[in-house]
Design a protein around this motif. Structure first.
Motif, PDB file in Angstrom:
ATOM      1  N   LEU A 256       1.150  -1.321  -0.513  1.00 56.43           N
ATOM      2  CA  LEU A 256       0.538   0.215  -0.299  1.00 56.43           C
ATOM      3  C   LEU A 256       1.013   1.674  -0.676  1.00 56.43           C
ATOM      4  O   LEU A 256       1.682   1.058   0.853  1.00 56.43           O
ATOM      5  CB  LEU A 256      -0.752   0.055   1.287  1.00 56.43           C
ATOM      6  CG  LEU A 256      -1.638   1.887   1.466  1.00 56.43           C
ATOM      7  CD1 LEU A 256      -2.637   1.525   0.186  1.00 56.43           C
ATOM      8  CD2 LEU A 256      -2.426   0.574   2.795  1.00 56.43           C
ATOM      9  N   LEU A 257       1.032   2.101  -1.655  1.00 54.18           N
ATOM     10  CA  LEU A 257       1.668   3.536  -1.726  1.00 54.18           C
ATOM     11  C   LEU A 257       0.652   4.492  -0.953  1.00 54.18           C
ATOM     12  O   LEU A 257      -0.378   4.598  -0.858  1.00 54.18           O
ATOM     13  CB  LEU A 257       2.217   3.635  -2.696  1.00 54.18           C
ATOM     14  CG  LEU A 257       2.906   2.377  -3.727  1.00 54.18           C
ATOM     15  CD1 LEU A 257       2.914   2.655  -4.332  1.00 54.18           C
ATOM     16  CD2 LEU A 257       4.297   2.039  -2.524  1.00 54.18           C
ATOM     17  N   ARG A 258       1.597   4.891   0.667  1.00 53.56           N
ATOM     18  CA  ARG A 258       0.559   5.808   1.211  1.00 53.56           C
ATOM     19  C   ARG A 258       0.587   7.560   0.469  1.00 53.56           C
ATOM     20  O   ARG A 258       2.657   7.486   0.719  1.00 53.56           O
ATOM     21  CB  ARG A 258       0.703   5.727   2.578  1.00 53.56           C
ATOM     22  CG  ARG A 258      -0.058   4.634   2.827  1.00 53.56           C
ATOM     23  CD  ARG A 258      -1.407   3.886   2.669  1.00 53.56           C
ATOM     24  NE  ARG A 258      -2.151   5.661   4.178  1.00 53.56           N
ATOM     25  CZ  ARG A 258      -2.404   5.018   5.367  1.00 53.56           C
ATOM     26  NH1 ARG A 258      -1.999   3.716   5.777  1.00 53.56           N
ATOM     27  NH2 ARG A 258      -3.067   5.786   5.245  1.00 53.56           N
ATOM     28  N   GLY A 259       0.927   8.671   0.708  1.00 48.77           N
ATOM     29  CA  GLY A 259       1.277   9.640   0.395  1.00 48.77           C
ATOM     30  C   GLY A 259       0.548  10.859  -0.573  1.00 48.77           C
ATOM     31  O   GLY A 259      -0.553  10.301   0.177  1.00 48.77           O
ATOM     32  N   GLU A 260       0.954  12.350   0.193  1.00 46.48           N
ATOM     33  CA  GLU A 260      -0.511  13.407  -0.249  1.00 46.48           C
ATOM     34  C   GLU A 260      -0.035  12.849  -2.029  1.00 46.48           C
ATOM     35  O   GLU A 260       0.033  12.248  -3.127  1.00 46.48           O
ATOM     36  CB  GLU A 260       0.458  14.317   0.397  1.00 46.48           C
ATOM     37  CG  GLU A 260       0.586  14.867   1.412  1.00 46.48           C
ATOM     38  CD  GLU A 260       1.174  15.778   1.588  1.00 46.48           C
ATOM     39  OE1 GLU A 260       1.242  16.989   0.372  1.00 46.48           O
ATOM     40  OE2 GLU A 260       1.770  16.628   2.819  1.00 46.48           O
ATOM     41  N   SER A 261      -1.503  13.617  -2.359  1.00 47.40           N
ATOM     42  CA  SER A 261      -1.215  14.004  -3.692  1.00 47.40           C
ATOM     43  C   SER A 261      -0.189  14.322  -4.823  1.00 47.40           C
ATOM     44  O   SER A 261       0.506  15.750  -4.607  1.00 47.40           O
ATOM     45  CB  SER A 261      -2.568  14.831  -4.072  1.00 47.40           C
ATOM     46  OG  SER A 261      -2.803  14.892  -5.520  1.00 47.40           O
ATOM     47  N   GLY A 262       0.051  13.295  -5.100  1.00 48.50           N
ATOM     48  CA  GLY A 262       0.942  14.389  -6.736  1.00 48.50           C
ATOM     49  C   GLY A 262       2.790  14.327  -5.816  1.00 48.50           C
ATOM     50  O   GLY A 262       3.481  14.230  -6.325  1.00 48.50           O
ATOM     51  N   THR A 263       2.729  12.523  -5.048  1.00 47.30           N
ATOM     52  CA  THR A 263       3.838  12.518  -4.788  1.00 47.30           C
ATOM     53  C   THR A 263       4.349  11.311  -5.503  1.00 47.30           C
ATOM     54  O   THR A 263       5.649  10.622  -5.231  1.00 47.30           O
ATOM     55  CB  THR A 263       3.995  11.832  -2.923  1.00 47.30           C
ATOM     56  OG1 THR A 263       2.220  11.209  -3.124  1.00 47.30           O
ATOM     57  CG2 THR A 263       3.318  12.822  -2.562  1.00 47.30           C
ATOM     58  N   GLY A 264       3.801  10.847  -6.772  1.00 42.83           N
ATOM     59  CA  GLY A 264       4.421  10.028  -7.349  1.00 42.83           C
ATOM     60  C   GLY A 264       4.253   8.560  -7.470  1.00 42.83           C
ATOM     61  O   GLY A 264       5.145   7.753  -7.349  1.00 42.83           O
ATOM     62  N   LYS A 265       3.126   8.062  -6.278  1.00 43.21           N
ATOM     63  CA  LYS A 265       2.624   7.182  -6.147  1.00 43.21           C
ATOM     64  C   LYS A 265       2.845   5.905  -7.466  1.00 43.21           C
ATOM     65  O   LYS A 265       3.378   4.639  -7.054  1.00 43.21           O
ATOM     66  CB  LYS A 265       1.417   6.876  -5.123  1.00 43.21           C
ATOM     67  CG  LYS A 265       1.482   7.774  -4.450  1.00 43.21           C
ATOM     68  CD  LYS A 265       0.180   7.180  -3.422  1.00 43.21           C
ATOM     69  CE  LYS A 265      -0.975   9.041  -4.040  1.00 43.21           C
ATOM     70  NZ  LYS A 265      -0.497  10.176  -3.555  1.00 43.21           N
ATOM     71  N   GLU A 266       2.189   6.346  -8.284  1.00 49.23           N
ATOM     72  CA  GLU A 266       1.935   5.472  -9.758  1.00 49.23           C
ATOM     73  C   GLU A 266       3.519   5.205 -10.250  1.00 49.23           C
ATOM     74  O   GLU A 266       3.975   3.945 -10.627  1.00 49.23           O
ATOM     75  CB  GLU A 266       1.663   5.738 -10.734  1.00 49.23           C
ATOM     76  CG  GLU A 266       1.357   4.960 -12.281  1.00 49.23           C
ATOM     77  CD  GLU A 266       0.150   5.902 -13.566  1.00 49.23           C
ATOM     78  OE1 GLU A 266       0.660   4.785 -14.601  1.00 49.23           O
ATOM     79  OE2 GLU A 266      -0.284   6.939 -13.194  1.00 49.23           O
ATOM     80  N   VAL A 267       4.748   5.807 -10.209  1.00 48.00           N
ATOM     81  CA  VAL A 267       6.050   5.986 -10.687  1.00 48.00           C
ATOM     82  C   VAL A 267       6.569   5.003  -9.512  1.00 48.00           C
ATOM     83  O   VAL A 267       7.381   3.820 -10.436  1.00 48.00           O
ATOM     84  CB  VAL A 267       6.249   7.144 -10.235  1.00 48.00           C
ATOM     85  CG1 VAL A 267       8.129   7.168 -11.063  1.00 48.00           C
ATOM     86  CG2 VAL A 267       6.092   8.131 -11.676  1.00 48.00           C
ATOM     87  N   PHE A 268       6.331   5.313  -8.283  1.00 48.43           N
ATOM     88  CA  PHE A 268       6.938   4.214  -7.549  1.00 48.43           C
ATOM     89  C   PHE A 268       6.216   1.959  -7.608  1.00 48.43           C
ATOM     90  O   PHE A 268       6.932   1.764  -7.665  1.00 48.43           O
ATOM     91  CB  PHE A 268       6.643   4.338  -6.301  1.00 48.43           C
ATOM     92  CG  PHE A 268       7.185   5.138  -6.115  1.00 48.43           C
ATOM     93  CD1 PHE A 268       9.317   5.105  -5.286  1.00 48.43           C
ATOM     94  CD2 PHE A 268       7.631   7.072  -5.833  1.00 48.43           C
ATOM     95  CE1 PHE A 268      10.082   5.942  -5.072  1.00 48.43           C
ATOM     96  CE2 PHE A 268       8.246   8.185  -5.057  1.00 48.43           C
ATOM     97  CZ  PHE A 268       9.537   7.169  -5.255  1.00 48.43           C
ATOM     98  N   ALA A 269       4.854   2.612  -7.919  1.00 45.21           N
ATOM     99  CA  ALA A 269       4.269   1.152  -8.688  1.00 45.21           C
ATOM    100  C   ALA A 269       4.768   0.563  -9.769  1.00 45.21           C
ATOM    101  O   ALA A 269       5.293  -0.724  -9.497  1.00 45.21           O
ATOM    102  CB  ALA A 269       2.555   1.307  -8.397  1.00 45.21           C
ATOM    103  N   ARG A 270       5.210   1.366  -9.886  1.00 42.24           N
ATOM    104  CA  ARG A 270       5.592   1.108 -12.033  1.00 42.24           C
ATOM    105  C   ARG A 270       7.216   0.588 -11.384  1.00 42.24           C
ATOM    106  O   ARG A 270       7.575  -0.840 -11.680  1.00 42.24           O
ATOM    107  CB  ARG A 270       5.771   1.191 -13.020  1.00 42.24           C
ATOM    108  CG  ARG A 270       4.254   2.355 -13.577  1.00 42.24           C
ATOM    109  CD  ARG A 270       4.505   3.382 -14.953  1.00 42.24           C
ATOM    110  NE  ARG A 270       3.393   3.338 -15.170  1.00 42.24           N
ATOM    111  CZ  ARG A 270       2.806   2.569 -16.146  1.00 42.24           C
ATOM    112  NH1 ARG A 270       3.644   2.092 -16.555  1.00 42.24           N
ATOM    113  NH2 ARG A 270       1.662   2.507 -17.006  1.00 42.24           N
TER     114      ARG A 270
END
Length: 582
Positions: A256-270
């Motif tokens: 589960l990637l937690r973080g504010e909007s715009g912190t790049g969650k999709e980049v880290f998921a990839r």
């Protein structure tokens, strides 16, 4: 034979039966689905008093610990606490809400107790405070642990006045309290299991994060951050995240990637997918907030031809498309409770059916989810299922906001400008003064806002070199500065986790109110009604608001609240709200 008298007695009995059924229905509504059933017990005692005349209800529970250990110690010490009474709770065991001898008797023997002479059996101190009439009957029933039936989790009791032939109700009272105890047993056991699972998962997550941090600090130069599939940054905060990603990438554990909007969650998921052994299989992403519930179900599970209007052919869902690979569910905190139950099955069993289909399909998917919501608070408030939370939050990774890694702003800005140049056939570059000016910004929108800022200044800058004077913040046109000025305390125009630091509150507890900054003046008084302090006060305030909107017409207020007029009438009496007359 007086036929009319018999008819009136039969009608009275039928009326009492209906009141009993109404009481059980209201109690079931209060307890089923409640995240904290103990907090609803004062309202349950209120229903018993209003509908059945059972006064001074109390709930005693064994102290936390192993059921067997607690039950064995019950023969030697007093290990229980009075968790709830008709007036609130919890209170100490010596508050006289329930006679100590009666509680010990039920805890030890596991059988119900009915006493029609409390003073003679337990002494004058056995009567609860405020009960002047000593002609009372005590009904106490056990709350059992179904997994270990000899053990008793708690004792539920109430008092019945014996004047006016009150003893004729004792059989019904005993049956009703046993029914309430059965519902409570399920709720209390689930609450304790949830608490234990939460503590276990939080501890496992902490150990995994600590191990990842140790592995990263032991070999900090193993691979530069820039080589982690587009992740740019060398700050300590981003290096910790990269270490955690490397640690869990080789497993099949949900992340589960937690973080504010715009912190790049999709980049880290990839990046997580690229480092895993599933890198050659599909990476499928779904934004849960962008689709309605019906569309989301069709997108994730697929549908059969003719299953609904517009389904002209069979369609595979995202779970099928991601079989053997990684499925990234963004904004997981936005899905409805109904869809959460459907999602839970595939996470538990790995199988599902297409919409309109009957054939069960099995898939092997690595699940990565992301959210900017405080899921722990959502679980405590009952808007997110606890069992689903434990399925997805096995390894939580918190992505730091850009304002906590300002040393990465310069490299990020350079990388974003290179991407802009490549897309638009330009050769713009940043002057050191512009990089310094960008590093002073807080960026409540994080990397996404920085990207917009770079694209805006690169498009509008008349020269090939971008100076600090070209930035919007030097012309008082900076959205970032405006948003940051609006963010105070627990309020944030960005929303989500940008409202403050991520906390893990205990299930059923209320989050603490944000403290005012030191030295700040107290906020001016608002003409609006103050915020309620607890759930009871919140319910009362909502009821008064509905009655005021309805012109104090109970039928209209019932429609506004989604209740029946009878329920509105009961709620008004429960909260002691005087109905205005016009």
């Amino acid at each position: 034979m007086d036929i009319s008298a018999e008819g009136s007695d039969a009608a009275a009995e039928r009326g009492e039966e209906y009141l009993t059924l109404d009481a059980l229905c209201e109690i079931a509504k209060l307890l089923t689905g409640a995240s904290d059933p103990i907090a609803h017990m004062p309202a349950v005692f209120g229903v018993l008093a209003s509908f059945m005349g059972l006064k001074h209800g109390a709930l005693a529970l064994l102290q936390e610990g192993a059921p067997g250990e607690s039950s064995r110690n019950a023969r030697h010490i007093n290990p229980y606490v009075v968790a709830a009474t008709a007036s609130g709770g919890p209170v100490s065991a010596d508050c006289r809400a329930i006679p100590a001898q009666a509680a010990r008797h039920v805890f030890r023997n596991g059988v119900s107790l009915v006493s029609c002479d409390i003073v003679d059996e337990f002494g004058a101190d056995a009567l609860p405070p405020g009960l002047e009439d000593k002609y009372q009957a005590l009904i106490a029933v056990p709350i059992r642990d179904q997994a270990n039936s000899p053990f008793v989790l708690g004792v539920l009791c109430a008092y019945r006045g014996l004047r006016d032939n009150g003893a004729r109700f004792l059989d019904t009272d005993l049956r009703v309290l046993n029914m309430v105890a059965a519902v409570l047993e399920q709720s209390i056991r689930f609450r304790r299991l949830v608490a234990r699972d939460r503590d276990r998962i939080v501890q496992e997550a902490r150990e995994a994060i600590r191990a990842a941090a140790e592995a990263t600090s032991a070999a900090p130069a193993e691979l530069p951050a820039a080589e982690l599939d587009g992740v740019i940054g060398s700050s300590a905060a981003i290096q910790r995240v990269i270490g955690q990603i490397r640690k869990v990438a080789g497993t099949h554990t949900p992340v589960l990637l937690r973080g504010e909007s715009g912190t790049g969650k999709e980049v880290f998921a990839r990046a997580l997918h690229a480092l895993s052994d599933r890198r050659d299989r599909p990476f499928i992403k779904v934004n849960c907030a962008a689709l309605s519930q019906s569309l989301l179900e069709s997108e994730l599970f697929g549908h059969e031809k003719g299953s609904f209007t517009g389904a002209v052919q069979q369609k595979k869902g995202r779970f099928e498309l991601a079989d053997g690979g990684t499925l990234f569910l963004d904004e997981i905190g936005e899905i409805s409770l109904e869809f959460q139950a459907k999602l839970l099955r595939i996470l538990q069993e790995g199988e599902f059916e297409r919409v309109g289909g009957s054939r069960t399909l099995k898939v092997d998917v690595r699940l990565v989810t992301a959210t900017n919501k405080d899921l722990e608070r959502a679980v405590a408030n009952g808007t997110f299922r606890a069992d689903l939370y434990f399925r997805i939050c096995v390894v939580p990774i918190v992505l730091p906001p850009l304002r906590e890694r300002k040393e990465d702003i310069g490299p990020l800005a350079q990388g974003l400008l290179e991407r802009f140049n490549k897309r638009n056939g330009m050769k713009k570059r940043l002057h050191p003064s512009a990089i310094s000016a960008l590093a002073e910004c807080n960026f409540p929108g994080n990397v996404r806002e920085l990207e917009n800022c770079i694209a805006r200044v690169a498009a509008l800058s008349p020269e090939s070199v971008i100076h600090a004077d070209d930035l919007a913040c030097h012309h008082d046109h900076c959205l970032s500065a405006d948003l940051w000025r609006l963010q105070t305390g627990g309020a944030s125009p960005v929303g989500g986790l940008a409202q403050g630091p991520l906390e893990l509150p205990v299930l059923g507890s209320r989050p603490p109110a944000p403290a005012a900054p030191e030295g700040a003046a107290a906020p001016p008084a608002s003409p609006a009604r103050p915020a309620p302090l607890d759930s009871e006060a919140a319910e009362r305030e909502a009821l008064i608001e509905a009655m005021e909107r309805a012109g104090w017409v109970q039928a209209k207020a019932a429609r506004l609240r989604g209740m029946t007029p009878r329920q509105i009438g009961y709620a008004l009496r429960k909260h002691n709200i005087r109905v205005e007359k016009f």
